[in-house]
Write an enzyme that holds these catalytic residues in place. Structure first.
Site, PDB file in Angstrom:
ATOM      1  N   GLU A 225       0.814  -1.208   0.000  1.00  0.00           N
ATOM      2  CA  GLU A 225       0.000   0.000   0.000  1.00  0.00           C
ATOM      3  C   GLU A 225       0.854   1.268   0.000  1.00  0.00           C
ATOM      4  O   GLU A 225       1.928   1.311   0.602  1.00  0.00           O
ATOM      5  CB  GLU A 225      -0.951  -0.012   1.202  1.00  0.00           C
ATOM      6  CG  GLU A 225      -1.984  -1.123   1.089  1.00  0.00           C
ATOM      7  CD  GLU A 225      -3.013  -1.132   2.206  1.00  0.00           C
ATOM      8  OE1 GLU A 225      -4.139  -1.605   1.966  1.00  0.00           O
ATOM      9  OE2 GLU A 225      -2.700  -0.676   3.332  1.00  0.00           O
TER      10      GLU A 225
ATOM     11  N   CYS B 119       3.652   8.544   0.861  1.00  0.00           N
ATOM     12  CA  CYS B 119       4.178   7.597   1.837  1.00  0.00           C
ATOM     13  C   CYS B 119       4.301   6.236   1.152  1.00  0.00           C
ATOM     14  O   CYS B 119       3.286   5.667   0.723  1.00  0.00           O
ATOM     15  CB  CYS B 119       3.246   7.516   3.040  1.00  0.00           C
ATOM     16  SG  CYS B 119       3.767   6.332   4.304  1.00  0.00           S
TER      17      CYS B 119
ATOM     18  N   CYS C 261       6.230  -6.467   7.471  1.00  0.00           N
ATOM     19  CA  CYS C 261       7.341  -5.906   8.238  1.00  0.00           C
ATOM     20  C   CYS C 261       7.801  -6.904   9.299  1.00  0.00           C
ATOM     21  O   CYS C 261       6.976  -7.435  10.052  1.00  0.00           O
ATOM     22  CB  CYS C 261       6.925  -4.601   8.919  1.00  0.00           C
ATOM     23  SG  CYS C 261       8.278  -3.777   9.792  1.00  0.00           S
TER      24      CYS C 261
ATOM     25  N   CYS D 195       6.233  -3.902  15.448  1.00  0.00           N
ATOM     26  CA  CYS D 195       5.873  -2.973  16.521  1.00  0.00           C
ATOM     27  C   CYS D 195       4.484  -3.338  17.040  1.00  0.00           C
ATOM     28  O   CYS D 195       3.570  -3.647  16.258  1.00  0.00           O
ATOM     29  CB  CYS D 195       5.921  -1.533  16.020  1.00  0.00           C
ATOM     30  SG  CYS D 195       7.582  -0.989  15.572  1.00  0.00           S
TER      31      CYS D 195
ATOM     32  N   CYS E  49       1.277  -1.628  15.507  1.00  0.00           N
ATOM     33  CA  CYS E  49       1.245  -1.399  14.065  1.00  0.00           C
ATOM     34  C   CYS E  49       0.536  -2.521  13.322  1.00  0.00           C
ATOM     35  O   CYS E  49       0.860  -3.700  13.492  1.00  0.00           O
ATOM     36  CB  CYS E  49       2.675  -1.246  13.537  1.00  0.00           C
ATOM     37  SG  CYS E  49       2.754  -0.882  11.771  1.00  0.00           S
TER      38      CYS E  49
ATOM     39  N   GLY F 101       6.997  -1.811   6.186  1.00  0.00           N
ATOM     40  CA  GLY F 101       8.367  -2.278   6.216  1.00  0.00           C
ATOM     41  C   GLY F 101       9.344  -1.361   6.926  1.00  0.00           C
ATOM     42  O   GLY F 101       9.051  -0.206   7.217  1.00  0.00           O
ATOM     43  N   GLU F 102      10.522  -1.896   7.196  1.00  0.00           N
ATOM     44  CA  GLU F 102      11.644  -1.178   7.794  1.00  0.00           C
ATOM     45  C   GLU F 102      12.659  -0.895   6.682  1.00  0.00           C
ATOM     46  O   GLU F 102      13.345  -1.808   6.215  1.00  0.00           O
ATOM     47  CB  GLU F 102      12.278  -2.013   8.906  1.00  0.00           C
ATOM     48  CG  GLU F 102      13.656  -1.565   9.378  1.00  0.00           C
ATOM     49  CD  GLU F 102      13.731  -0.109   9.801  1.00  0.00           C
ATOM     50  OE1 GLU F 102      14.454   0.654   9.136  1.00  0.00           O
ATOM     51  OE2 GLU F 102      13.064   0.258  10.792  1.00  0.00           O
TER      52      GLU F 102
ATOM     53  N   SER G 273      12.405   6.696   7.392  1.00  0.00           N
ATOM     54  CA  SER G 273      11.963   6.494   8.771  1.00  0.00           C
ATOM     55  C   SER G 273      12.390   5.115   9.226  1.00  0.00           C
ATOM     56  O   SER G 273      12.129   4.113   8.556  1.00  0.00           O
ATOM     57  CB  SER G 273      10.446   6.637   8.869  1.00  0.00           C
ATOM     58  OG  SER G 273       9.994   6.361  10.180  1.00  0.00           O
TER      59      SER G 273
ATOM     60  N   SER H 223      11.499   6.264  14.751  1.00  0.00           N
ATOM     61  CA  SER H 223      10.284   5.838  15.442  1.00  0.00           C
ATOM     62  C   SER H 223      10.665   5.393  16.849  1.00  0.00           C
ATOM     63  O   SER H 223      11.124   4.273  17.053  1.00  0.00           O
ATOM     64  CB  SER H 223       9.618   4.684  14.674  1.00  0.00           C
ATOM     65  OG  SER H 223       9.156   5.117  13.417  1.00  0.00           O
TER      66      SER H 223
ATOM     67  N   HIS I  13       8.782   6.118  20.319  1.00  0.00           N
ATOM     68  CA  HIS I  13       7.571   5.599  20.953  1.00  0.00           C
ATOM     69  C   HIS I  13       7.672   5.256  22.444  1.00  0.00           C
ATOM     70  O   HIS I  13       6.661   4.920  23.066  1.00  0.00           O
ATOM     71  CB  HIS I  13       7.029   4.380  20.205  1.00  0.00           C
ATOM     72  CG  HIS I  13       6.947   4.563  18.720  1.00  0.00           C
ATOM     73  ND1 HIS I  13       6.353   5.672  18.159  1.00  0.00           N
ATOM     74  CD2 HIS I  13       7.417   3.807  17.696  1.00  0.00           C
ATOM     75  CE1 HIS I  13       6.437   5.578  16.832  1.00  0.00           C
ATOM     76  NE2 HIS I  13       7.081   4.471  16.538  1.00  0.00           N
TER      77      HIS I  13
ATOM     78  N   ASN J 250      -3.788   5.506  15.914  1.00  0.00           N
ATOM     79  CA  ASN J 250      -4.889   5.287  14.980  1.00  0.00           C
ATOM     80  C   ASN J 250      -5.395   3.858  15.131  1.00  0.00           C
ATOM     81  O   ASN J 250      -4.676   2.909  14.786  1.00  0.00           O
ATOM     82  CB  ASN J 250      -4.419   5.532  13.541  1.00  0.00           C
ATOM     83  CG  ASN J 250      -3.976   6.968  13.327  1.00  0.00           C
ATOM     84  OD1 ASN J 250      -4.754   7.904  13.523  1.00  0.00           O
ATOM     85  ND2 ASN J 250      -2.728   7.160  12.915  1.00  0.00           N
TER      86      ASN J 250
ATOM     87  N   CYS K  42      -1.242   6.617   9.836  1.00  0.00           N
ATOM     88  CA  CYS K  42      -0.014   6.019  10.363  1.00  0.00           C
ATOM     89  C   CYS K  42      -0.319   4.766  11.181  1.00  0.00           C
ATOM     90  O   CYS K  42      -1.161   4.784  12.077  1.00  0.00           O
ATOM     91  CB  CYS K  42       0.715   7.051  11.222  1.00  0.00           C
ATOM     92  SG  CYS K  42       2.249   6.447  11.933  1.00  0.00           S
TER      93      CYS K  42
END
Length: 365
Positions: free
Chosen positions: A93, A106, A113, A117, A120, A167-168, A199, A221, A223, A300, A343
């Site tokens: 996406e 984005c 991924c 996380c 996520c 993904g990272e 990121s 990131s 957090h 979100n 996000c």
């Protein structure tokens, strides 16, 4: 029959080497890059300033093929999300966020991924593989095609690209760096290095590795303000704890112009988890010696997580503490949450084939 070479897999230098291998001058690469990335042309016959015999040769051995868009969703706030087919029944996406003065895209760098996380949706969907260069830059190409190419280089269809999708990025380093070269090349998308952002969840040795070799904006990131909580929220922290990551970030900043001396810290606010007054003060202490600006991202919600979004009062209280301590703080506006494009909400369609760390590019670092 030999498969055709997809020119979207080639960095600017790769393109020059390819042209030389055909007995052509390197400037032919500049022509090809312009036709593809500035005019959106995929048919070699339409590249009118390239001699006919070369156009015919290119048609025989090469192609320009980006992943196809299979679904498009438009949010009430103007955000657009595309799902692109990368084969094997898998989708990644991409999200376009239009604003008055820019179009921010984005993009994704992996199928799913491996970092996982806790909050996520992408991590919950599993992990299959790294995206190839044509699958990453192809997202930008498809978005630019939908927005509309412009022969006026000051009116770029895509003005900002952030690698904050699925993904990272730093676990797909080779392909991400080639993509970055295409984004920055004057003959391709010609974006400013300050308008391209990588990121990362904090792959410390790779941040060290790219310092001085690539200069784009860096976002971390984070957090959480301590290792105990971050081990839970961002499991890669068990391998690369906060102190190591911040040390690597400072090393990158020392060699970067794109960041203007500051890293962007991304901090997802989770109700009752990391949004308290104590959490805010701990974050201030942690970042007191790290030049940064802080993006607060209210969580979100999605079906793969039980976390909750903090109240508006809690968000404002957290932000105010950071501001009072002298930090530059932005609260990220939620865009596209009605189409699961905000996000942490991207999922695509992933055939989960979770692999050991040794099978990812990180095995070489």
């Amino acid at each position: 029959m030999t498969a055709k070479l997809n020119l979207l897999d080639l960095s600017p230098q790769d393109m020059a080497d390819f042209c030389v291998s055909l007995g052509e001058k390197p400037f032919r690469a500049q022509q090809l890059l312009k036709w593809i990335y500035q005019y959106g042309v995929t048919n070699f016959e339409d590249m009118t300033n390239i001699k006919r015999d070369l156009r015919e040769r290119l048609s025989e051995i090469a192609e320009i093929r980006a992943p196809e868009i299979v679904t498009e969703q438009k949010s009430s706030d103007g955000t657009t999300k595309w799902a692109l087919d990368i084969g094997d029944g898998q989708l990644v996406e991409t999200v376009l966020i239009p604003e008055d003065d820019r179009n921010t895209l984005c993009i994704s760098t992996q199928v799913g991924c491996p970092v996982k996380c806790a909050f996520c949706r992408t991590g919950a969907s599993g992990f299959n593989r790294n995206l190839k260069v044509h699958e990453i830059i192809g997202q930008v190409f498809r978005a630019a095609t939908r927005v509309g190419f412009s022969e006026n280089n000051e009116q770029k269809p895509i003005s900002n690209v952030v690698m904050m999708g699925m993904g990272e990025p730093l676990l797909n380093l080779t392909n991400v760096l080639k993509t970055t070269e295409i984004l920055l090349s004057d003959y391709a998308f010609a974006l400013s290095k300050r308008r391209v952002t990588i990121s990362t969840s904090g792959v410390a040795p790779v941040i060290d590795k790219i310092a001085g070799k690539v200069d784009v904006a860096l976002a971390l990131s984070l957090h959480a303000a301590n290792d105990k909580l971050r081990d839970i929220l961002v499991p890669i922290n068990k391998k690369y704890p906060i102190a190591d990551v911040l040390s690597s970030v400072k090393h990158y900043l020392d060699k970067s112009n794109a960041n203007c001396g500051r890293v962007t810290i991304e901090y997802v606010l989770l109700a009752g988890v990391n949004d308290s007054v104590d959490d805010a003060y701990e974050l201030c202490r942690l970042l007191s010696h790290t030049p940064c600006k802080i993006n607060l991202i209210p969580f979100n919600p999605h079906e793969s997580s039980d976390f909750k979004r903090p109240s508006a009062k809690a968000i404002e209280r957290f932000q105010q503490i950071l501001i009072e301590k002298g930090f530059t703080v932005l609260k990220r506006s939620t865009r596209g949450d009605d189409i699961a494009a905000a996000c942490g909400q991207l999922a695509g369609q992933v055939k989960d084939r979770m692999q050991k760390a040794a099978t990812i590019e990180s095995k070489t670092i």
